[in-house]
Design an enzyme around this catalytic site. Structure first.
Site, PDB file in Angstrom:
ATOM      1  N   LYS A   9      45.894 -18.814 -22.939  1.00  0.00           N
ATOM      2  CA  LYS A   9      44.679 -18.598 -23.735  1.00  0.00           C
ATOM      3  C   LYS A   9      45.024 -17.847 -25.033  1.00  0.00           C
ATOM      4  CE  LYS A   9      41.612 -18.583 -19.690  1.00  0.00           C
ATOM      5  NZ  LYS A   9      40.550 -17.829 -18.970  1.00  0.00           N
ATOM      6  N   TYR A  49      34.617 -26.083 -20.107  1.00  0.00           N
ATOM      7  CA  TYR A  49      33.968 -25.064 -19.269  1.00  0.00           C
ATOM      8  C   TYR A  49      32.554 -25.475 -18.856  1.00  0.00           C
ATOM      9  CZ  TYR A  49      37.698 -21.560 -19.868  1.00  0.00           C
ATOM     10  OH  TYR A  49      38.893 -20.862 -19.814  1.00  0.00           O
ATOM     11  N   ASN A 112      42.067 -12.999 -19.683  1.00  0.00           N
ATOM     12  CA  ASN A 112      42.958 -13.055 -18.519  1.00  0.00           C
ATOM     13  C   ASN A 112      44.145 -14.009 -18.693  1.00  0.00           C
ATOM     14  OD1 ASN A 112      41.574 -15.442 -18.252  1.00  0.00           O
ATOM     15  ND2 ASN A 112      40.620 -14.952 -16.285  1.00  0.00           N
ATOM     16  N   GLU A 126      40.646 -32.249 -16.683  1.00  0.00           N
ATOM     17  CA  GLU A 126      41.132 -31.385 -17.768  1.00  0.00           C
ATOM     18  C   GLU A 126      42.340 -32.003 -18.478  1.00  0.00           C
ATOM     19  OE1 GLU A 126      41.527 -27.616 -15.735  1.00  0.00           O
ATOM     20  OE2 GLU A 126      39.348 -27.452 -15.502  1.00  0.00           O
TER      21      GLU A 126
HETATM   22  P1  DAT Z   1      39.268 -19.172 -13.359  1.00  0.00           P
HETATM   23  O1  DAT Z   1      39.693 -19.085 -14.808  1.00  0.00           O
HETATM   24  O2  DAT Z   1      40.058 -18.261 -12.483  1.00  0.00           O
HETATM   25  O3  DAT Z   1      39.201 -20.583 -12.838  1.00  0.00           O
HETATM   26  P2  DAT Z   1      36.372 -19.278 -13.510  1.00  0.00           P
HETATM   27  O4  DAT Z   1      36.492 -20.757 -13.568  1.00  0.00           O
HETATM   28  O5  DAT Z   1      35.415 -18.693 -12.507  1.00  0.00           O
HETATM   29  O6  DAT Z   1      37.787 -18.585 -13.288  1.00  0.00           O
HETATM   30  O7  DAT Z   1      35.927 -18.731 -14.942  1.00  0.00           O
HETATM   31  C1  DAT Z   1      36.455 -19.287 -16.117  1.00  0.00           C
HETATM   32  C2  DAT Z   1      36.753 -18.168 -17.089  1.00  0.00           C
HETATM   33  O8  DAT Z   1      35.535 -17.555 -17.483  1.00  0.00           O
HETATM   34  C3  DAT Z   1      37.600 -17.031 -16.520  1.00  0.00           C
HETATM   35  O9  DAT Z   1      38.977 -17.299 -16.603  1.00  0.00           O
HETATM   36  C4  DAT Z   1      37.197 -15.881 -17.369  1.00  0.00           C
HETATM   37  C5  DAT Z   1      35.725 -16.152 -17.672  1.00  0.00           C
HETATM   38  N1  DAT Z   1      34.862 -15.434 -16.728  1.00  0.00           N
HETATM   39  C6  DAT Z   1      34.633 -15.723 -15.419  1.00  0.00           C
HETATM   40  N2  DAT Z   1      33.780 -14.857 -14.870  1.00  0.00           N
HETATM   41  C7  DAT Z   1      33.451 -13.984 -15.840  1.00  0.00           C
HETATM   42  C8  DAT Z   1      32.603 -12.837 -15.928  1.00  0.00           C
HETATM   43  N3  DAT Z   1      31.924 -12.414 -14.869  1.00  0.00           N
HETATM   44  N4  DAT Z   1      32.536 -12.185 -17.115  1.00  0.00           N
HETATM   45  C9  DAT Z   1      33.214 -12.607 -18.201  1.00  0.00           C
HETATM   46  N5  DAT Z   1      34.026 -13.673 -18.185  1.00  0.00           N
HETATM   47  C10 DAT Z   1      34.149 -14.358 -17.042  1.00  0.00           C
END
Ligand code: DAT
Ligand code: MG
Length: 148
Positions: A9, A49, A112, A126
């Site tokens: 990222k 997303y 992250n 994707e």
């Molecule tokens: P991952 O990236 O582990 O698949 P995800 O699909 O649940 O996680 O979420 C996509 C991204 O969105 C994640 O890498 C960081 C952001 N994100 C997820 N939950 C969040 C939150 N509660 N607050 C802020 N950003 C968040």
């Protein structure tokens, strides 16, 4: 052979972590089949997303992922989808184990460092969002005979 979509990222690119991330997957034995440094458009961010549309963090997530170049990759290997998610660690770096990418290099959930597909369906979706079929290299690595 199984493939997944992984992406350093904008925070990881800015912090000089591309090499570190690539190195971990190379050393594990996975095969890099496509990679490019690119800037994500708002439209691509929304498609990528899509499952998070409507969530409170969605606007900031799109703003962040489009804020600078990302390093998009396709990796191949036995079990690569599940194993790469384990190597990334939990979504929130504060919960991610030390030794994982997010555990070692992240502090907060919104920055992250890495994205990785979480299922065969999302990997296929994707990969096709980010790469054309002709960008995926088909090649043999001699080291495969020492890994498999
Ligand atoms: P991952 O990236 O582990 O698949 P995800 O699909 O649940 O996680 O979420 C996509 C991204 O969105 C994640 O890498 C960081 C952001 N994100 C997820 N939950 C969040 C939150 N509660 N607050 C802020 N950003 C968040
Ligand atoms: Mg996800």
């Amino acid at each position: 052979m199984e493939k997944t979509f992984l992406m350093v990222k904008p925070d990881g690119v800015q912090r000089g972590l591309i090499g570190e991330v690539v190195s971990r997957f190379e050393k594990k034995g996975f095969k890099l089949v496509a990679a490019k440094l690119m800037t994500i458009t708002d439209e691509l961010a929304s498609s990528h997303y899509a499952e998070h549309k409507g969530k409170p963090f969605f606007p900031k997530l799109v703003e962040f992922i489009t804020s600078g170049p990302v390093f998009a990759m396709v990796w191949e290997g036995e079990g690569v989808i599940t194993t790469s998610r384990q190597m990334m660690g939990k979504t929130n770096p504060q919960e991610a184990l030390q030794g994982t990418i997010r555990g070692d290099f992240g502090l907060i959930v919104s920055k992250n460092v890495i994205h990785g597909s979480d299922s065969i369906t999302s990997a296929e979706r994707e990969i096709s969002l980010f790469f054309n079929e002709d960008e995926l290299q088909v090649y043999k690595k001699d080291s495969d005979s020492w890994i498999y």
